[in-house]
Design a protein around this motif. Structure first.
Motif, PDB file in Angstrom:
ATOM      1  N   LYS A  30       5.290  13.994   1.576  1.00 20.44           N
ATOM      2  CA  LYS A  30       6.094  14.910   2.402  1.00 20.44           C
ATOM      3  C   LYS A  30       5.890  16.371   2.045  1.00 20.44           C
ATOM      4  CE  LYS A  30       9.610  11.659   3.724  1.00 20.44           C
ATOM      5  NZ  LYS A  30      10.999  11.390   3.924  1.00 20.44           N
ATOM      6  N   ARG A  31       5.328  16.636   0.858  1.00 22.93           N
ATOM      7  CA  ARG A  31       5.069  18.003   0.398  1.00 22.93           C
ATOM      8  C   ARG A  31       6.332  18.872   0.440  1.00 22.93           C
ATOM      9  NH1 ARG A  31      -0.570  19.207   0.133  1.00 22.93           N
ATOM     10  NH2 ARG A  31      -0.164  21.396   0.467  1.00 22.93           N
ATOM     11  N   GLY A  32       7.415  18.287  -0.006  1.00 22.76           N
ATOM     12  CA  GLY A  32       8.689  19.000  -0.027  1.00 22.76           C
ATOM     13  C   GLY A  32       8.859  19.800  -1.313  1.00 22.76           C
ATOM     14  N   ALA A  33      10.114  20.108  -1.617  1.00 27.40           N
ATOM     15  CA  ALA A  33      10.431  20.939  -2.783  1.00 27.40           C
ATOM     16  C   ALA A  33       9.976  20.284  -4.089  1.00 27.40           C
ATOM     17  CB  ALA A  33      11.930  21.222  -2.832  1.00 27.40           C
ATOM     18  N   LEU A  34      10.157  18.967  -4.208  1.00 29.05           N
ATOM     19  CA  LEU A  34       9.762  18.281  -5.435  1.00 29.05           C
ATOM     20  C   LEU A  34       8.240  18.340  -5.642  1.00 29.05           C
ATOM     21  CD1 LEU A  34      10.861  16.813  -7.842  1.00 29.05           C
ATOM     22  CD2 LEU A  34      10.737  14.679  -6.553  1.00 29.05           C
ATOM     23  N   TYR A  35       7.503  18.225  -4.563  1.00 31.80           N
ATOM     24  CA  TYR A  35       6.045  18.345  -4.630  1.00 31.80           C
ATOM     25  C   TYR A  35       5.656  19.717  -5.179  1.00 31.80           C
ATOM     26  CZ  TYR A  35       1.276  19.161  -3.002  1.00 31.80           C
ATOM     27  OH  TYR A  35      -0.048  19.489  -2.929  1.00 31.80           O
ATOM     28  N   TRP A  36       6.253  20.769  -4.629  1.00 34.18           N
ATOM     29  CA  TRP A  36       5.905  22.115  -5.067  1.00 34.18           C
ATOM     30  C   TRP A  36       6.389  22.383  -6.481  1.00 34.18           C
ATOM     31  CZ3 TRP A  36       1.955  24.027  -2.907  1.00 34.18           C
ATOM     32  CH2 TRP A  36       1.663  23.700  -1.591  1.00 34.18           C
ATOM     33  N   LEU A  37       7.467  21.731  -6.895  1.00 37.56           N
ATOM     34  CA  LEU A  37       7.887  21.843  -8.298  1.00 37.56           C
ATOM     35  C   LEU A  37       6.860  21.188  -9.216  1.00 37.56           C
ATOM     36  CD1 LEU A  37      11.751  21.242  -8.116  1.00 37.56           C
ATOM     37  CD2 LEU A  37      10.563  23.323  -8.842  1.00 37.56           C
ATOM     38  N   CYS A  38       6.305  20.046  -8.802  1.00 34.42           N
ATOM     39  CA  CYS A  38       5.248  19.394  -9.588  1.00 34.42           C
ATOM     40  C   CYS A  38       4.028  20.299  -9.685  1.00 34.42           C
ATOM     41  CB  CYS A  38       4.856  18.061  -8.966  1.00 34.42           C
ATOM     42  SG  CYS A  38       6.084  16.769  -9.120  1.00 34.42           S
ATOM     43  N   ARG A  39       3.647  20.899  -8.573  1.00 37.59           N
ATOM     44  CA  ARG A  39       2.492  21.801  -8.579  1.00 37.59           C
ATOM     45  C   ARG A  39       2.781  23.036  -9.441  1.00 37.59           C
ATOM     46  NH1 ARG A  39      -1.487  21.480  -4.110  1.00 37.59           N
ATOM     47  NH2 ARG A  39      -2.286  23.341  -5.132  1.00 37.59           N
ATOM     48  N   ALA A  40       3.994  23.567  -9.351  1.00 39.90           N
ATOM     49  CA  ALA A  40       4.364  24.736 -10.159  1.00 39.90           C
ATOM     50  C   ALA A  40       4.360  24.389 -11.647  1.00 39.90           C
ATOM     51  CB  ALA A  40       5.727  25.263  -9.739  1.00 39.90           C
ATOM     52  N   ARG A  41       4.826  23.194 -11.991  1.00 42.45           N
ATOM     53  CA  ARG A  41       4.825  22.747 -13.387  1.00 42.45           C
ATOM     54  C   ARG A  41       3.400  22.685 -13.913  1.00 42.45           C
ATOM     55  NH1 ARG A  41       6.120  16.822 -13.590  1.00 42.45           N
ATOM     56  NH2 ARG A  41       3.977  16.832 -12.899  1.00 42.45           N
ATOM     57  N   THR A  42       2.504  22.105 -13.138  1.00 45.62           N
ATOM     58  CA  THR A  42       1.103  22.002 -13.548  1.00 45.62           C
ATOM     59  C   THR A  42       0.485  23.391 -13.691  1.00 45.62           C
ATOM     60  OG1 THR A  42       0.886  19.870 -12.454  1.00 45.62           O
ATOM     61  CG2 THR A  42      -1.152  21.065 -12.903  1.00 45.62           C
ATOM     62  N   THR A  43       0.749  24.264 -12.731  1.00 47.68           N
ATOM     63  CA  THR A  43       0.196  25.613 -12.775  1.00 47.68           C
ATOM     64  C   THR A  43       0.730  26.386 -13.976  1.00 47.68           C
ATOM     65  OG1 THR A  43      -0.033  25.620 -10.375  1.00 47.68           O
ATOM     66  CG2 THR A  43      -0.042  27.766 -11.471  1.00 47.68           C
ATOM     67  N   THR A  44       2.012  26.269 -14.248  1.00 50.75           N
ATOM     68  CA  THR A  44       2.611  26.955 -15.403  1.00 50.75           C
ATOM     69  C   THR A  44       1.983  26.471 -16.698  1.00 50.75           C
ATOM     70  OG1 THR A  44       4.691  27.229 -14.209  1.00 50.75           O
ATOM     71  CG2 THR A  44       4.771  27.435 -16.605  1.00 50.75           C
ATOM     72  N   PHE A  45       1.844  25.158 -16.834  1.00 54.26           N
ATOM     73  CA  PHE A  45       1.211  24.601 -18.028  1.00 54.26           C
ATOM     74  C   PHE A  45      -0.215  25.125 -18.181  1.00 54.26           C
ATOM     75  CE2 PHE A  45      -1.569  21.316 -19.816  1.00 54.26           C
ATOM     76  CZ  PHE A  45      -1.070  21.279 -21.107  1.00 54.26           C
ATOM     77  N   LEU A  46      -0.971  25.147 -17.084  1.00 54.91           N
ATOM     78  CA  LEU A  46      -2.354  25.596 -17.165  1.00 54.91           C
ATOM     79  C   LEU A  46      -2.462  27.099 -17.432  1.00 54.91           C
ATOM     80  CD1 LEU A  46      -4.067  23.387 -14.484  1.00 54.91           C
ATOM     81  CD2 LEU A  46      -4.279  23.264 -16.961  1.00 54.91           C
ATOM     82  N   ILE A  47      -1.529  27.885 -16.931  1.00 53.03           N
ATOM     83  CA  ILE A  47      -1.536  29.323 -17.247  1.00 53.03           C
ATOM     84  C   ILE A  47      -1.307  29.524 -18.742  1.00 53.03           C
ATOM     85  CG2 ILE A  47      -0.222  31.467 -16.982  1.00 53.03           C
ATOM     86  CD1 ILE A  47       0.087  30.733 -14.010  1.00 53.03           C
ATOM     87  N   ILE A  48      -0.358  28.781 -19.296  1.00 48.77           N
ATOM     88  CA  ILE A  48      -0.116  28.867 -20.742  1.00 48.77           C
ATOM     89  C   ILE A  48      -1.362  28.443 -21.516  1.00 48.77           C
ATOM     90  CG2 ILE A  48       1.219  27.860 -22.646  1.00 48.77           C
ATOM     91  CD1 ILE A  48       3.606  27.762 -20.639  1.00 48.77           C
TER      92      ILE A  48
END
Length: 178
Positions: A30-48
């Protein structure tokens, strides 16, 4: 913003019909809010991780070159800076090409899960071997780190992962989820 592939996906009766993908679960459908939170979590981890890799490589490089004469160090620093800029772009372009190729023949959910398992089994051995390679690469470590940063930055900024495209195609071929 949903991609064309996500807007064309058939609707399924139960969430159990939707395959779970590594790191995204069933949120990709569905690419809803939870999906984007998962993507944001991955992106944050990779930025660190990109910051840590970059700082580590620069500190190791600085320690290695600190004993050189100022003239040699200046020339080498400029050469390394140019090489790092090129490596950053090369990492970005290489990942984008790999992503485009993967979208042409995306993996099925089973292939995605198997690839994740294979990666998890191989990662410890590669990490151990990689520690010794770092010592050999110290003079060019900033360029290597720039390549990694470019590749990871390109990977995190794609609209849709190949595993999602493959799962959508799989759902179209197997409407009952079997």
């Amino acid at each position: 913003m949903a991609s064309r592939a996500s807007s064309e996906a058939p609707t399924h009766g139960t969430p159990a019909d939707i395959p779970a993908l590594p790191k995204l679960g069933r949120t990709w459908y569905k690419r809803g809010a939870l999906y984007w939170l998962c993507r944001a979590r991955t992106t944050t981890f990779l930025i660190i991780m990109m910051v840590v890799v970059s700082v580590f490589s620069l500190e190791l490089y600085d320690g290695f070159t600190s004993e050189w004469s100022p003239t040699v160090r200046l020339v080498w620093n400029w050469a390394t800076g140019v090489a790092s800029c090129g490596a950053l772009v090369w990492g970005w372009v290489k990942q984008r090409r790999e992503h485009h190729q993967a979208l042409l023949d995306p993996p099925t959910p089973a292939q995605t899960i198997q690839a994740k398992r294979d990666h998890n089994r191989q990662a410890p051995a590669k990490a151990f071997a990689g520690r010794w390679m770092v010592l050999l690469l110290v003079p060019v470590l900033p360029a290597v780190a720039a390549y990694i940063v470019g590749w990871l930055a390109a990977w995190t900024t794609v609209r849709e992962y190949p595993s999602e495209v493959g799962a959508r195609r799989w759902l179209q071929e197997h409407p009952s989820g079997t």
